[in-house]
Design a protein around this motif. Structure first.
Motif, PDB file in Angstrom:
ATOM      1  N   PRO A   1       0.825  -1.209   0.000  1.00 48.30           N
ATOM      2  CA  PRO A   1       0.000   0.000   0.000  1.00 48.30           C
ATOM      3  C   PRO A   1       0.858   1.258   0.000  1.00 48.30           C
ATOM      4  O   PRO A   1       1.856   1.348   0.720  1.00 48.30           O
ATOM      5  CB  PRO A   1      -0.807  -0.105   1.289  1.00 48.30           C
ATOM      6  CG  PRO A   1      -0.425  -1.370   1.942  1.00 48.30           C
ATOM      7  CD  PRO A   1       0.624  -2.038   1.177  1.00 48.30           C
ATOM      8  N   ALA A   2       0.467   2.225  -0.827  1.00 53.39           N
ATOM      9  CA  ALA A   2       1.162   3.509  -0.866  1.00 53.39           C
ATOM     10  C   ALA A   2       0.794   4.334   0.361  1.00 53.39           C
ATOM     11  O   ALA A   2      -0.317   4.226   0.890  1.00 53.39           O
ATOM     12  CB  ALA A   2       0.812   4.260  -2.145  1.00 53.39           C
ATOM     13  N   VAL A   3       1.736   5.155   0.816  1.00 54.17           N
ATOM     14  CA  VAL A   3       1.568   5.916   2.050  1.00 54.17           C
ATOM     15  C   VAL A   3       1.892   7.380   1.787  1.00 54.17           C
ATOM     16  O   VAL A   3       2.894   7.696   1.135  1.00 54.17           O
ATOM     17  CB  VAL A   3       2.491   5.363   3.159  1.00 54.17           C
ATOM     18  CG1 VAL A   3       2.432   6.251   4.399  1.00 54.17           C
ATOM     19  CG2 VAL A   3       2.100   3.935   3.523  1.00 54.17           C
ATOM     20  N   VAL A   4       1.038   8.276   2.288  1.00 53.51           N
ATOM     21  CA  VAL A   4       1.323   9.709   2.358  1.00 53.51           C
ATOM     22  C   VAL A   4       1.539  10.035   3.824  1.00 53.51           C
ATOM     23  O   VAL A   4       0.658   9.832   4.659  1.00 53.51           O
ATOM     24  CB  VAL A   4       0.173  10.540   1.769  1.00 53.51           C
ATOM     25  CG1 VAL A   4       0.471  12.034   1.920  1.00 53.51           C
ATOM     26  CG2 VAL A   4      -0.050  10.185   0.303  1.00 53.51           C
ATOM     27  N   LEU A   5       2.726  10.530   4.157  1.00 52.70           N
ATOM     28  CA  LEU A   5       3.148  10.702   5.535  1.00 52.70           C
ATOM     29  C   LEU A   5       3.278  12.182   5.877  1.00 52.70           C
ATOM     30  O   LEU A   5       3.964  12.924   5.167  1.00 52.70           O
ATOM     31  CB  LEU A   5       4.485   9.990   5.753  1.00 52.70           C
ATOM     32  CG  LEU A   5       5.103  10.082   7.146  1.00 52.70           C
ATOM     33  CD1 LEU A   5       4.249   9.326   8.155  1.00 52.70           C
ATOM     34  CD2 LEU A   5       6.528   9.528   7.122  1.00 52.70           C
TER      35      LEU A   5
ATOM     36  N   PHE B   1       5.929  11.820   0.054  1.00 53.26           N
ATOM     37  CA  PHE B   1       5.322  10.938  -0.936  1.00 53.26           C
ATOM     38  C   PHE B   1       6.372   9.910  -1.377  1.00 53.26           C
ATOM     39  O   PHE B   1       7.560  10.080  -1.143  1.00 53.26           O
ATOM     40  CB  PHE B   1       4.835  11.727  -2.160  1.00 53.26           C
ATOM     41  CG  PHE B   1       3.876  12.836  -1.823  1.00 53.26           C
ATOM     42  CD1 PHE B   1       2.513  12.603  -1.777  1.00 53.26           C
ATOM     43  CD2 PHE B   1       4.346  14.117  -1.557  1.00 53.26           C
ATOM     44  CE1 PHE B   1       1.630  13.631  -1.473  1.00 53.26           C
ATOM     45  CE2 PHE B   1       3.469  15.143  -1.258  1.00 53.26           C
ATOM     46  CZ  PHE B   1       2.107  14.895  -1.210  1.00 53.26           C
ATOM     47  N   GLY B   2       5.879   8.857  -2.047  1.00 52.54           N
ATOM     48  CA  GLY B   2       6.790   7.832  -2.567  1.00 52.54           C
ATOM     49  C   GLY B   2       7.163   6.789  -1.538  1.00 52.54           C
ATOM     50  O   GLY B   2       8.251   6.217  -1.602  1.00 52.54           O
ATOM     51  N   LEU B   3       6.281   6.538  -0.598  1.00 52.89           N
ATOM     52  CA  LEU B   3       6.539   5.559   0.452  1.00 52.89           C
ATOM     53  C   LEU B   3       5.559   4.394   0.346  1.00 52.89           C
ATOM     54  O   LEU B   3       4.442   4.543  -0.148  1.00 52.89           O
ATOM     55  CB  LEU B   3       6.416   6.205   1.835  1.00 52.89           C
ATOM     56  CG  LEU B   3       7.479   7.252   2.189  1.00 52.89           C
ATOM     57  CD1 LEU B   3       7.074   7.998   3.445  1.00 52.89           C
ATOM     58  CD2 LEU B   3       8.837   6.593   2.378  1.00 52.89           C
TER      59      LEU B   3
ATOM     60  N   VAL C   1      -0.910   9.515   8.821  1.00 51.61           N
ATOM     61  CA  VAL C   1      -0.688   8.626   7.688  1.00 51.61           C
ATOM     62  C   VAL C   1      -1.987   8.452   6.925  1.00 51.61           C
ATOM     63  O   VAL C   1      -3.061   8.296   7.516  1.00 51.61           O
ATOM     64  CB  VAL C   1      -0.163   7.243   8.161  1.00 51.61           C
ATOM     65  CG1 VAL C   1       0.081   6.333   6.971  1.00 51.61           C
ATOM     66  CG2 VAL C   1       1.103   7.407   8.968  1.00 51.61           C
ATOM     67  N   ARG C   2      -1.859   8.493   5.614  1.00 52.34           N
ATOM     68  CA  ARG C   2      -2.973   8.164   4.728  1.00 52.34           C
ATOM     69  C   ARG C   2      -2.510   7.073   3.772  1.00 52.34           C
ATOM     70  O   ARG C   2      -1.423   7.175   3.190  1.00 52.34           O
ATOM     71  CB  ARG C   2      -3.434   9.400   3.944  1.00 52.34           C
ATOM     72  CG  ARG C   2      -4.154  10.425   4.811  1.00 52.34           C
ATOM     73  CD  ARG C   2      -4.687  11.569   4.001  1.00 52.34           C
ATOM     74  NE  ARG C   2      -3.603  12.346   3.401  1.00 52.34           N
ATOM     75  CZ  ARG C   2      -3.800  13.394   2.602  1.00 52.34           C
ATOM     76  NH1 ARG C   2      -5.022  13.752   2.273  1.00 52.34           N
ATOM     77  NH2 ARG C   2      -2.787  14.063   2.125  1.00 52.34           N
TER      78      ARG C   2
END
Length: 327
Positions: A236-240, A279-281, A314-315
């Motif tokens: 899953p991609a994460v926006v931190l 981004f990019g996590l 976190v999203r």
């Protein structure tokens, strides 16, 4: 009384000696009892494997070994993640499929070969039996010596990957053949081989099998980690959002300072609490109150970012369905 004694004396004088014992038959092939050592040792081992607690412990161990190797590839110690016993057990089947199938096939082949060999040996003279048993014993001793030499060379040849598997296999195979030869000698009534020797050899065989299976589990975990690292898009991609600036040191991870531009929908109050957005996590794992994040693309200079739950927002964006149902 006198007449009876004269009768006995006359018979003795006439040469009526007692019947002589029959002479022993010539050397004939010895018969072998059908239910001999091998089945006994197989039953001895199965009596230990049967309990549910031991099976669960083995599944936990091999799951732990493969999982530890998996996370070590990403630079994470599996002990700090806080995985439960059930999670380790659930991760073990993949690492055990191949070893268990191979061991079951080898056990089936060994049982069939044992019965054929014992039946053939029962039809042969003693000399042939001794030669066959000696050949099995010396082959086992040869494998044992090869395994011992390999075990002493492992610390010196640290880069020899196959040695981690061949060493326990040589020890297990050598101990198994030697124990089989010793138990066969006992069953045929030959040399007096101590039962303790056979038991010790069987324990060495079990330990070697356990060691080699653990090595396969390590390789499985490492292979799974490399396969995942080649395509992290399955995570899953994460926006931190963080309050402090992070320096991940990877070009695939970009950041935005909140408050520089117009806030996005739903982010009106984010700039007041969080100052930076990344981004990019991808989410590798979570546990112990921490998130373990990796970049979109893994490279030799990549590293895993560990952040606590309480200090970040976190999203997640999960994987879209590649084949959605048609209406």
């Amino acid at each position: 009384m006198a007449r009876r004694s004269r009768t006995v004396q006359s018979r003795t004088a006439a040469g009526d000696a007692p019947e002589a014992e029959p002479s022993p038959p010539p050397d004939e092939p010895s018969t072998v009892e059908p239910g001999l050592g091998f089945e006994k040792w197989m039953g001895f081992l199965s009596s230990f494997v049967a309990p549910l607690t031991l099976v669960t412990a083995l599944l936990f161990y091999f799951g732990y070994v493969s999982t530890r190797e998996f996370f070590r590839y990403f630079g994470v110690d599996v002990d700090i993640i806080g995985l439960s016993t059930q999670e380790f057990v659930m991760r073990s089947p993949g690492a055990l499929f191949i070893p268990v199938m191979v061991l079951m096939l080898l056990a089936a082949g060994a049982i069939v070969g044992h019965r054929v060999l014992r039946r053939r040996l029962g039809e042969r003279p003693r000399t042939t039996q001794r030669r066959v048993i000696a050949a099995i014993a010396w082959t086992g001793i040869g494998f044992l010596l090869a395994g011992l030499v390999s075990a002493f060379l492992l610390p010196v040849l640290g880069d020899w990957v196959w040695g981690q598997l061949l060493t326990p296999l040589f020890l297990a195979l050598g101990a198994g053949l030697t124990a089989y030869a010793a138990s066969t000698v006992r069953a045929l009534g030959g040399a007096n081989v101590s039962r303790a020797v056979v038991v010790l050899l069987v324990l060495v065989m079990v330990a070697g099998t356990f060691w080699s299976t653990a090595t396969v589990a390590q390789w499985w975990g490492l292979g799974q980690a490399r396969s995942l690292a080649s395509d992290l898009s399955t995570l899953p991609a994460v926006v931190l959002d963080t309050t402090e600036r992070l320096y991940p040191g990877n070009d695939d991870i970009s950041f935005q300072q909140l408050g520089d531009g117009p806030p996005a929908e739903g982010d009106a109050g984010a700039a007041a609490t969080f100052g930076y957005r990344y981004f990019g996590l991808r989410l590798l794992a979570q546990g112990g109150g921490r998130l373990y994040l990796v970049p979109d693309a893994w490279s030799p200079d990549a590293s895993t970012i560990v952040v606590p739950y309480d200090d970040v927002r976190v999203r997640f964006r999960f994987i879209p369905d590649a084949d959605p149902p048609t209406s």
